[in-house]
Design an enzyme around this catalytic site. Structure first.
Site, PDB file in Angstrom:
ATOM      1  N   TRP A  55       4.030  25.838 -53.300  1.00 57.53           N
ATOM      2  CA  TRP A  55       4.397  26.481 -54.575  1.00 57.53           C
ATOM      3  C   TRP A  55       3.771  25.706 -55.740  1.00 57.53           C
ATOM      4  O   TRP A  55       3.315  26.296 -56.714  1.00 57.53           O
ATOM      5  CB  TRP A  55       5.921  26.555 -54.738  1.00 57.53           C
ATOM      6  CG  TRP A  55       6.548  27.706 -53.987  1.00 57.53           C
ATOM      7  CD1 TRP A  55       6.043  28.325 -52.881  1.00 57.53           C
ATOM      8  CD2 TRP A  55       7.792  28.372 -54.295  1.00 57.53           C
ATOM      9  NE1 TRP A  55       6.908  29.330 -52.487  1.00 57.53           N
ATOM     10  CE2 TRP A  55       7.968  29.368 -53.319  1.00 57.53           C
ATOM     11  CE3 TRP A  55       8.762  28.201 -55.273  1.00 57.53           C
ATOM     12  CZ2 TRP A  55       9.090  30.225 -53.315  1.00 57.53           C
ATOM     13  CZ3 TRP A  55       9.877  29.036 -55.276  1.00 57.53           C
ATOM     14  CH2 TRP A  55      10.032  30.036 -54.310  1.00 57.53           C
ATOM     15  N   ASP A  79      10.905  16.478 -54.878  1.00 56.00           N
ATOM     16  CA  ASP A  79      11.441  16.679 -53.526  1.00 56.00           C
ATOM     17  C   ASP A  79      12.040  15.379 -53.003  1.00 56.00           C
ATOM     18  O   ASP A  79      11.638  14.294 -53.402  1.00 56.00           O
ATOM     19  CB  ASP A  79      10.352  17.168 -52.554  1.00 56.00           C
ATOM     20  CG  ASP A  79      10.954  17.886 -51.344  1.00 56.00           C
ATOM     21  OD1 ASP A  79      10.978  19.129 -51.343  1.00 56.00           O
ATOM     22  OD2 ASP A  79      11.428  17.208 -50.413  1.00 56.00           O
ATOM     23  N   ASP A  95      16.486  13.210 -54.923  1.00 52.98           N
ATOM     24  CA  ASP A  95      17.454  14.229 -54.529  1.00 52.98           C
ATOM     25  C   ASP A  95      17.892  14.988 -55.784  1.00 52.98           C
ATOM     26  O   ASP A  95      18.435  14.368 -56.716  1.00 52.98           O
ATOM     27  CB  ASP A  95      18.648  13.490 -53.885  1.00 52.98           C
ATOM     28  CG  ASP A  95      19.740  14.436 -53.431  1.00 52.98           C
ATOM     29  OD1 ASP A  95      19.739  15.602 -53.831  1.00 52.98           O
ATOM     30  OD2 ASP A  95      20.609  13.967 -52.670  1.00 52.98           O
ATOM     31  N   ASP A 120      12.717  26.339 -54.270  1.00 50.69           N
ATOM     32  CA  ASP A 120      12.643  26.905 -52.912  1.00 50.69           C
ATOM     33  C   ASP A 120      13.457  26.026 -51.964  1.00 50.69           C
ATOM     34  O   ASP A 120      13.194  25.960 -50.769  1.00 50.69           O
ATOM     35  CB  ASP A 120      11.156  26.932 -52.494  1.00 50.69           C
ATOM     36  CG  ASP A 120      10.917  27.728 -51.226  1.00 50.69           C
ATOM     37  OD1 ASP A 120      11.750  28.598 -50.883  1.00 50.69           O
ATOM     38  OD2 ASP A 120       9.895  27.476 -50.560  1.00 50.69           O
ATOM     39  N   LYS A 160      15.537  30.257 -54.250  1.00 52.10           N
ATOM     40  CA  LYS A 160      15.885  30.813 -52.935  1.00 52.10           C
ATOM     41  C   LYS A 160      17.402  30.871 -52.795  1.00 52.10           C
ATOM     42  O   LYS A 160      18.100  29.938 -53.190  1.00 52.10           O
ATOM     43  CB  LYS A 160      15.301  29.905 -51.852  1.00 52.10           C
ATOM     44  CG  LYS A 160      15.829  30.260 -50.466  1.00 52.10           C
ATOM     45  CD  LYS A 160      14.836  30.053 -49.396  1.00 52.10           C
ATOM     46  CE  LYS A 160      14.455  28.636 -49.123  1.00 52.10           C
ATOM     47  NZ  LYS A 160      13.210  28.560 -48.356  1.00 52.10           N
TER      48      LYS A 160
HETATM   49  N1  SAM Z   1       8.268  25.507 -51.729  1.00 46.02           N
HETATM   50  C1  SAM Z   1       7.824  24.503 -50.784  1.00 46.02           C
HETATM   51  C2  SAM Z   1       6.368  24.762 -50.513  1.00 46.02           C
HETATM   52  O1  SAM Z   1       5.884  25.810 -50.891  1.00 46.02           O
HETATM   53  O2  SAM Z   1       5.694  23.891 -49.939  1.00 46.02           O
HETATM   54  C3  SAM Z   1       8.637  24.526 -49.503  1.00 46.02           C
HETATM   55  C4  SAM Z   1      10.023  23.993 -49.725  1.00 46.02           C
HETATM   56  S1  SAM Z   1      10.861  23.692 -48.211  1.00 46.02           S
HETATM   57  C5  SAM Z   1      11.266  25.304 -47.706  1.00 46.02           C
HETATM   58  C6  SAM Z   1      12.405  23.089 -48.750  1.00 46.02           C
HETATM   59  C7  SAM Z   1      12.366  21.694 -49.348  1.00 46.02           C
HETATM   60  O3  SAM Z   1      13.636  21.423 -49.924  1.00 46.02           O
HETATM   61  C8  SAM Z   1      12.123  20.576 -48.329  1.00 46.02           C
HETATM   62  O4  SAM Z   1      10.908  19.927 -48.600  1.00 46.02           O
HETATM   63  C9  SAM Z   1      13.296  19.616 -48.548  1.00 46.02           C
HETATM   64  O5  SAM Z   1      12.935  18.254 -48.498  1.00 46.02           O
HETATM   65  C10 SAM Z   1      13.737  20.005 -49.960  1.00 46.02           C
HETATM   66  N2  SAM Z   1      15.099  19.602 -50.279  1.00 46.02           N
HETATM   67  C11 SAM Z   1      16.217  19.880 -49.571  1.00 46.02           C
HETATM   68  N3  SAM Z   1      17.272  19.315 -50.169  1.00 46.02           N
HETATM   69  C12 SAM Z   1      16.810  18.664 -51.282  1.00 46.02           C
HETATM   70  C13 SAM Z   1      17.428  17.893 -52.305  1.00 46.02           C
HETATM   71  N4  SAM Z   1      18.739  17.676 -52.296  1.00 46.02           N
HETATM   72  N5  SAM Z   1      16.663  17.393 -53.291  1.00 46.02           N
HETATM   73  C14 SAM Z   1      15.327  17.599 -53.285  1.00 46.02           C
HETATM   74  N6  SAM Z   1      14.680  18.329 -52.340  1.00 46.02           N
HETATM   75  C15 SAM Z   1      15.418  18.849 -51.347  1.00 46.02           C
END
Ligand code: SAM
Length: 293
Positions: A55, A79, A95, A120, A160
């Site tokens: 993204w 992320d 986070d 996302d 999302k």
């Molecule tokens: N949009 C991204 C792309 O196009 O490459 C894909 C995102 S992936 C579906 C979901 C992401 O959410 C993961 O990389 C995960 O590490 C991140 N994530 C989950 N919980 C999180 C948090 N509390 N803080 C930051 N990132 C988080």
């Protein structure tokens, strides 16, 4: 299952690699952009839960077309996981539910605010639907909270969601902050997945703490940063448009010989073809320690 069989199984997975995107998710944002015209004028954006970065790649590319002598595009990508650099993006590892990360993102927008925030985010799914929905709800809450600090008036928020039990209350709550709320399902998102995307346009401004959180955001009453006894009134209830979006343009106008791109179909690849290499292998995956033992 080998790489090649995944290439066959998922046309968007293969297409992403052919076009240099780090993940097939790129097509979801591209299709949302085609439907809602999200990025044609934006120069400042935040990508929450951005790794591996497809993204952010789309943002960096689209926003670079909008730069002017006085406006250099700015993309802040955040992320939990380490993310390989993307030209044009500032990467923050953290986070999004922590105050430290939120403050670090917000400090980037003390001057001009962002015109769009996208998220996302997805937790590592446990398969236990209630828990997965709850954690997803917490991510969404954190994303909305950060958004109220960094988004300019009339800006756009895309996130999302998992369409669960309390989704109607979520729509009502977002309508308090945004003039228009739609739910969209790009064709690159598999039918079998309960994910969809909430597209919120026309940020009215406002404080996250004013949101009625009781029982909402899929997360239940205990999930809010601040509990609130008020629920959206019946007056606030309304039908949210549900939009299925994406067609051939979703693959950047390149029509495959097979025709319509179907996320749920298996495609043949040429006999003898090799699996395409990952565009960006994970740079510090959580499983690395186990592999090195
Ligand atoms: N949009 C991204 C792309 O196009 O490459 C894909 C995102 S992936 C579906 C979901 C992401 O959410 C993961 O990389 C995960 O590490 C991140 N994530 C989950 N919980 C999180 C948090 N509390 N803080 C930051 N990132 C988080």
């Amino acid at each position: 299952m080998g790489k090649l069989s995944k290439d066959k199984r998922d046309i968007f997975y293969r297409r992403a690699k052919e076009l240099g995107y780090r993940a097939r998710s790129a097509f979801k944002l591209l299709q949302l952009d085609t439907e809602f015209d999200l990025l044609s004028t934006a120069t400042r954006a935040v990508d929450l839960c951005a790794a591996p970065g497809s993204w952010s790649q789309v943002l960096a590319s689209r926003l670079s077309h909008n730069s002017t002598p006085t406006q250099t595009p700015k993309v802040v990508s955040v992320d939990l996981q380490a993310m390989a650099p993307i030209p044009g993006c500032e990467v923050i590892q953290g986070d999004i539910t922590s105050v430290k990360t939120a403050s670090s993102i917000i400090s980037n927008f003390s001057g001009a605010k962002a015109q769009i925030v996208i998220c996302d985010g997805a937790p590592d799914v446990t398969g236990l639907h209630d828990i997965d929905e709850y954690i997803q709800g917490q991510l969404l809450l954190a994303a909305v909270n950060i958004t109220t600090h960094v988004l300019e008036k009339n800006g756009t928020f895309v996130a999302k969601i998992f369409r669960g039990r309390d989704v109607n209350l979520l729509y009502d709550q977002l309508r308090i902050l945004f003039k228009k709320v739609s739910i969209a399902k790009p064709t690159s998102s598999r039918n079998s997945s309960i994910e969809a995307f909430v597209v919120c346009q026309g940020f009215k401004g406002g404080d996250f703490n004013d949101l009625p959180l009781e029982g909402g955001f899929n997360g239940g009453g205990s999930g809010g940063l601040r509990e609130h006894s008020m629920k959206p009134t019946d007056r606030d209830r309304f039908a949210v448009p549900f939009i299925a979006c994406g067609d051939l343009d979703g693959a950047e106008g390149e029509t495959p010989a097979e025709g319509f791109l179907d996320a749920d179909r298996s495609y043949d690849v040429d006999e003898g073809a090799e699996g395409l290499k990952a565009v960006q292998p994970p740079i510090k995956p959580p499983y690395e320690t186990a592999l090195n033992k």
